[in-house]
Scaffold this motif. Structure first.
Motif: not given
Length: 994
Positions: A37-58
Motif C-alpha cells: 500500500l505504501e509503495r502504490w501511494a509512493k509511485i502514484g499508481v492511480y494517478d499514473r493510470l490517469r496520465d496513461k489516458a491523457a492522450d484520449g486513447s482509452r
C-alpha cells in the motif's frame, strides 16, 4: 593394505536446471500488504493510470460510488461492497479503459445527529438549547473524523481510487449543488407542501422514508370493535316480493340490520380516536350474525347482531369466546347495503367527550380490504394509514383529516380522555395510549374481544425503535405532476420517466429491474422534508397567510435562488441559519416580514440521489454526459440509492444517472443466519485481515455468487485460504521455471510441441472467458475458470509433465517451448488475477520484474492471438488426457500397495480399443505424459486382470515394472542406463551433460 576401489554413485544434482526463485511459500499477507500500500501511494499508481489516458486513447469507464455513511467502523458488508467495486474498476482498467473511481461519503442526516445528541445527553445538555450552527459544526466534525477512519480501512482492503480527493455530501460545493437540484423541483412545479400520513419516529422526532425503515417482529394489541349502524341499510328486494315495504324508511328496509353493528379488527388501538370511516370490499361475502347464547364472561350479549365477512366469522366469534352453537347466520349482506350505511364512532355520545366524536362514520369500498385476517372490515383513520389516506384522497375528503397525535406520539391537548398519553416513549417502549383506548372502549361497550399478536412491524433502522403513521405537514415531490422543464423524451412526469428509463438500463441480476420497476409503479409522492438540523435545508420561502394551494404560496425567483447557491458555495449550508439570512437572500425586492423561511432539511436520500450532479457532472474526473457506466450496491438499495438517484435524476435531467446497475446480496454466517452481535456470529473485516490478509477476504468475495446472499465464517475462510495456497504454488512454480529467462529463450508458437500448443489453445479460450466475465461483472465465473485452469490444467497436468524437461533437458526446443509458455502464462495469469488479488499478484510481478516504478497494476491484459485456438488439437488432447487418467489411476493402486514408490518405476501396457484414441497416443510421447519410464500401446483386447475406469471404457491398463537401471540424473529406469560416457545416465541426460 590395498586401496578402496569401490565406485561411488555420481551426484548430478548441480547439473539440473532446478527452479530459481526467492518467492516464499508462506505469503505473510497481514504483515506485507501494508508495505505494498505504501509503495502504490509512493509511485502514484492511480494517478499514473490517469496520465496513461491523457492522450484520449482509452475509453473512460466510471463506477459511481454509492456513499457509505460516515458513522462507525466497517462491517463485512462494506468489505464485500467495496471489493466488488474494486474488481470492476481494476478489471476494466486492465481491459483498456480509463477506469475512474471517486470514493464518497454520505455525511448529513440523523445517524450523525443522533450521535451528537447522545453526547449531549451524557453531559446533561439539551440539543435545543445549543445554537443550531454550533450543533451543525459538531456534526460536521464528527463526520470528518469517521471519513478519515473509514478511508484508511477501505484502503487496507486494497481498494484503488482517488482517495486524496473523495466526494463528501457536506462539502460546500456539494451542498450548493444539492440546493440547486432541490430548487429545480421548486421551479418546475413538482414541489408542494401537503399534509398526509408519513412514517414518523417518535424517538428521533422526524419523518422517515421507506429506505430508512426495517421490519422486525413486534407484539401488538389486537381488538375487535363493533361500530353501531345509525342509518341506511337499503336492501334490494327480489321481484314479486309483497308491497309491505312500499314507502318505508330505508333504515327499516333491511330487516334487523339497523340494530346491528359492523365489526372491525385492528392492531393499532391508539388510532381508534382518529377513525373517520370503515372500509369494505364489494368482492367479499358478508353476513348478518346473531348471538344466541354467551359464556359467563363476555363482552357480547344474547341477541346482539354483528356484520362480518362470512369467511372470518368463525375466527371473530372464537375471539369473543363464543362456541359455534352460540351464534347463527341470519342472512347475507350485500355491497349495496353496506355502501348505504352510516355508522357511529364507538366513543360517540360519551360523557366528558363534549361531542368530539359525534360525527357520522361512512362505509366506503376499498380494494385494500381482504378476508385473509380480521373481520373483512377495515377501521379507517386517514391520518394514520397509507391506504386509509388514499381512500380519502380518492373521494376528495382531505378536509376530514385529523391532527390528534404530536411529534412525541402523544395525543394532543384537544383530544378528550387521552391528551398527553403516548403510543411509544422516547426510548421506543410502549406508552399508555393503547391501554387507555382499550379501557375506554370497554367502558363504552365498544369492544367484543382483545388479544395480542406478534407480527412484522416497521422500525427505524437507526434507533431500532418502532414508528407510527402520523399526519404531518411535509414537503413532497409529486411524481405524477408534469415536470415543466421541456425534457419530455422519456415522459412528462417523474413516474413516467423513471419507468421508461428503467428499461434503458442493464441490470445485473435482471431481477433487480423487476423489483425497482414494481416499486416505481406503486410508490407515493417523495417526502423530501425532515424535521432535523444536520442536513441541507429546503432552500425556499412561503408567503405568510397563504395556503399551500394558493398561487404564489412558494417564492419562485431565480435571482433569490442564485444568491442562496452562491453563498452555499463559499460558506456552506450553515449560512441558511445565520442571523439575517432571510433578509440577505430575499434581497431588496421583497419584504422579509411577508415571507416564512423553511428550516426543514432534505431527506438524506435526496443528498445521495444528487451525487451524480456534483460528482459525475461537475468533477474533472467525472463523465462528459453526467451518466455513470455502473452503480453497484446491495439489494436493499433498490428502495434506497438506486431508487432515489433515479427519481432525482429524471426529475432534473429527464434521464437515469446510470447505464448499468449491479446488485449484491447480504452477508450471512456459515449457517445462513443474519449476523448479530448478540448471537456472536459477526465477522469483522479487520480481524480477518489480521489473521489472513486482505487478499483472502477478497478471494472469498470472488468465490461467492454475490448476486445472492453469501455466507462467511471461520470454516469457509479456511477453505478460501487453502484455495489461495494452491494458487500461490502455481505462481511459485512458474517463477521458478522462469529463472534467467530472456528473449533468446523464446520460440514461436508454430515451432512448439503439441503439448505447448494445447496450453496456448487453452489460454486463448480463457482470454475470451476472462474478458467477458469481467465485462459482465461475473467474478465468480472468472475465478473458477482461472483457478481450475491453474490447478487442473497446469499444476496437475502440464507442470507435472514438464518438470522433467524443465529440470533435465539441455538446450532443447522442448525446454525452450515450455519456458516460453511459462512466460506467456505469467503475463496473463498475473494480470487476470490482479483485480481479485492485487497484493499477491504485485508480489508475483515484482519477484520477476523488480524496480521502483514497476507494478502489475500499470499493465493491461495482454492481447492473445486468435490463431492460438486449435479445436482439432484440443479434441486430440482431450483423448490423450482421458487415457492418461486411466494410466495414473492404475499406477496409484500400485503405489498405495507399495509395489512401486514412484510412477517412473512402471512400464505399463495400455490396451486401447478406440482406434482414433490409439492413433493419437502413438503420435505423442505418452510415457512422458504419464510420467513413466516407458509405456507400451496396443490395440489388443485388454485381459481380464487389466485395470479399467468406468468413465474411460476403451482403455485397459496392465501394470509392469520398468526394465533397466535408474538414471542417477533424471531417475528414469531405462535399458540404456550405464552405456554412455557419463556414468549411470540415460542417453538424454548424457547429451545434456555434453
Amino acid at each position: 593394505m590395498c586401496a578402496d576401489t569401490t565406485t561411488q554413485t555420481p551426484d548430478y544434482k548441480d547439473t539440473l536446471n532446478l527452479p530459481q526463485t526467492d518467492f516464499p511459500m508462506r505469503a505473510g499477507l497481514p504483515k506485507r500488504e501494508p508495505e505494498w500500500l505504501e509503495r502504490w501511494a509512493k509511485i502514484g499508481v492511480y494517478d499514473r493510470l490517469r496520465d496513461k489516458a491523457a492522450d484520449g486513447s482509452r475509453t473512460p469507464f466510471t463506477l459511481h460510488d454509492g456513499p457509505p455513511y460516515a458513522n462507525g467502523h466497517l462491517h463485512i458488508g462494506h468489505a464485500l461492497n467495496k471489493t466488488i467495486k474494486d474488481m470492476i474498476v481494476r478489471s476494466h482498467q486492465m481491459m483498456g479503459h480509463d477506469a475512474r473511481y471517486v470514493p464518497g461519503w454520505d455525511c448529513h442526516g440523523l445517524p450523525i445527529e443522533w450521535k451528537i445528541e447522545e453526547q449531549y445527553r451524557q453531559k446533561g445538555k439539551n440539543k435545543d438549547e445549543v445554537p443550531v450552527i454550533d450543533f451543525r459544526q459538531e456534526c460536521r466534525k464528527f463526520a470528518e473524523g469517521w471519513v478519515d477512519i473509514q478511508r484508511e480501512e477501505f484502503k487496507r482492503l486494497g481498494i484503488t481510487g482517488n482517495w486524496d480527493d473523495p466526494y463528501l455530501t457536506m462539502a460546500f460545493h456539494a451542498e450548493r449543488v444539492i440546493a440547486e437540484e432541490f430548487q429545480k423541483f421548486l421551479m418546475t412545479g413538482t414541489l408542494y407542501q401537503g399534509s398526509k400520513p408519513v412514517m414518523w419516529s417518535p424517538v428521533e422526532k422526524t419523518a422517515l422514508a421507506e429506505a430508512e425503515i426495517e421490519y422486525h417482529d413486534h407484539k401488538s394489541h389486537t381488538i375487535w370493535v363493533p361500530f353501531r349502524i345509525v342509518s341506511g341499510g337499503h336492501m334490494a328486494l327480489p321481484q314479486g316480493e309483497d308491497d309491505d315495504y312500499a314507502g318505508a324508511d330505508t333504515e327499516l328496509l333491511a330487516e334487523g340490520l339497523h340494530q346491528a353493528r359492523v365489526v372491525i379488527w385492528t392492531t393499532t388501538p391508539w388510532t381508534i380516536p382518529s377513525n373517520k370511516a370503515v372500509a369494505f370490499n364489494p368482492t367479499i361475502e358478508y353476513g348478518l350474525y346473531e348471538v344466541t347464547d354467551t359464556p359467563e364472561e363476555s363482552w357480547v350479549s344474547k341477541g346482539d347482531l354483528y356484520v362480518v365477512a362470512d369467511k372470518l366469522a368463525g375466527d371473530v366469534f372464537k375471539a369473543a369466546r363464543l362456541a359455534p352453537e352460540m351464534y347463527t347466520r341470519k342472512r347475507g349482506v350485500s355491497a349495496d347495503e353496506l355502501s348505504s350505511l352510516t355508522l357511529a364512532h364507538p366513543f360517540a355520545g360519551m360523557d366528558g367527550a363534549e361531542g368530539f366524536w359525534d360525527y357520522e362514520v361512512p362505509m366506503i369500498d376499498g380494494d385494500h380490504v381482504t378476508d385473509d385476517a380480521g373481520t373483512g372490515f377495515v377501521h379507517t383513520a386517514p391520518s394514520h394509514g397509507a391506504d386509509d389516506y388514499e381512500c380519502f384522497v380518492k373521494r376528495n375528503w382531505i378536509d376530514r383529516m385529523t391532527h390528534n397525535v404530536g411529534e412525541d406520539s402523544e395525543f394532543l391537548p384537544h383530544v378528550p380522555f387521552f391528551a398527553g398519553l403516548t403510543v411509544f416513549d422516547h426510548k421506543g417502549k410502549e406508552g399508555k395510549a393503547n391501554a387507555a383506548v382499550i379501557d375506554k372502549l370497554v367502558e363504552a361497550r365498544g369492544i367484543i374481544a382483545r388479544g395480542r399478536v406478534t407480527h412484522s412491524y416497521p422500525h427505524s433502522w437507526r434507533s431500532k425503535a418502532p414508528v407510527i403513521f402520523r399526519n404531518t405537514p411535509q414537503w413532497f415531490a409529486s411524481i405524477d405532476r408534469d415536470v415543466n422543464d421541456g425534457q419530455d423524451e422519456n415522459g412528462k412526469t417523474i413516474r413516467q420517466r423513471a419507468l421508461t428509463c428503467i428499461d434503458q438500463v442493464k441490470w445485473t441480476p435482471q431481477s433487480g429491474r423487476n423489483r425497482l420497476y414494481s416499486m416505481m409503479e406503486a410508490r407515493p409522492d417523495w417526502v423530501l422534508s425532515r424535521q432535523r438540523a444536520w442536513g441541507v435545508p429546503l432552500t425556499c420561502f412561503t408567503k405568510k397567510g397563504a395556503l399551500p394551494t394558493d398561487e404564489g404560496f412558494l417564492l419562485k425567483d431565480p435571482e433569490v435562488n442564485a444568491r442562496i447557491c452562491e453563498a452555499f458555495e463559499t460558506e456552506g449550508a450553515d449560512c441558511w441559519y445565520a442571523e439575517g439570512a432571510k433578509e440577505r437572500f430575499l434581497g431588496t425586492g421583497y419584504n422579509a416580514d411577508e415571507w416564512e423561511q423553511v428550516y426543514d432539511v432534505l431527506d438524506v436520500w435526496f443528498d445521495s440521489g444528487s451525487t451524480h450532479a456534483f460528482v459525475l457532472r461537475d468533477r474533472a474526473d467525472g463523465t462528459k454526459d453526467g451518466i455513470a457506466d455502473v452503480y453497484m450496491e446491495g439489494t436493499d438499495q433498490h428502495r434506497g440509492w438506486f431508487h432515489s438517484s433515479l427519481l432525482q435524476s429524471v426529475g432534473t435531467t429527464g434521464h437515469a444517472p446510470y447505464r448499468n446497475v449491479v446488485t449484491h446480496g447480504f452477508t450471512l454466517d456459515e449457517k445462513g443466519n443474519k449476523m448479530s452481535k448478540s448471537l456472536g456470529n459477526t465477522i469483522v473485516p479487520e480481524e480477518v485481515i489480521k489473521q489472513y490478509g486482505a487478499d483472502i477476504l477478497r478471494l472469498w468475495v470472488a468465490q461467492t455468487d454475490y448476486t445472492a446472499d453469501q455466507r462467511i465464517g471461520p470454516e469457509i475462510l479456511k477453505g478460501v485460504a487453502d484455495s489461495y495456497r494452491r494458487l500461490r504454488n502455481t505462481m511459485r512454480f512458474m517463477l521458478g521455471a522462469l529463472g534467467h529467462f530472456d528473449e533468446s529463450d523464446r520460440i514461436e508458437a508454430a515451432d512448439m510441441p503439441e503439448l505447448e500448443r494445447w496450453v496456448l489453445h487453452r489460454l486463448a479460450e480463457l482470454d475470451e472467458v476472462v474478458r467477458e466475465g469481467y465485462r459482465s461483472y461475473d467474478f465468480q465465473h472468472v475465478f473458477q475458470q482461472v483457478f481450475t485452469f491453474c490447478t487442473v490444467d497446469l499444476s496437475a497436468f502440464y507442470f507435472d509433465i514438464r518438470k522433467d524437461a524443465l529440470y533435465c533437458d539441455g538446450d532443447t526446443t522442448r525446454r525452450k517451448a515450455a519456458r516460453t509458455v511459462m512466460d506467456l502464462l505469467f503475463h496473463r495469469l498475473t494480470t487476470w488475477l490482479a483485480p481479485v488479488l492485487p497484493f499477491t499478484m504485485e508480489d508475483v510481478w515484482l519477484d520477476r520484474f523488480p524496480g521502483e516504478e514497476s507494478s502489475v497494476h500499470l499493465q493491461d491484459f495482454p492481447a492473445t492471438p486468435t490463431d492460438w485456438r486449435n479445436a482439432a488439437l484440443a479434441e486430440k488432447w482431450g483423448k490423450v488426457r482421458m487415457a492418461r487418467r486411466a494410466v495414473t489411476a492404475a499406477l496409484e493402486i500400485q503405489r498405495t500397495e507399495k509395489v512401486i514408490g514412484a510412477s517412473l518405476e512402471a512400464f505399463p501396457v495400455v490396451h486401447v480399443e478406440d482406434a482414433e484414441m490409439l492413433e493419437a497416443l502413438k503420435t505423442v510421447a505418452f510415457e512422458d505424459i504419464c510420467i513413466t519410464s516407458d509405456i507400451a500401446l496396443t490395440a489388443d483386447p485388454a485381459p481380464a486382470e487389466a485395470f479399467r475406469m468406468a468413465d474411460v471404457p476403451n482403455v485397459g491398463v496392465v501394470f509392469e515394472k520398468a526394465e533397466g537401471e535408474k538414471c542417477q540424473r533424471c531417475w528414469k529406469i531405462l535399458p540404456d542406463v550405464g552405456t554412455h560416457s557419463h556414468a549411470s545416465t540415460c542417453a538424454r541426460c548424457d547429451e545434456a551433460l555434453g
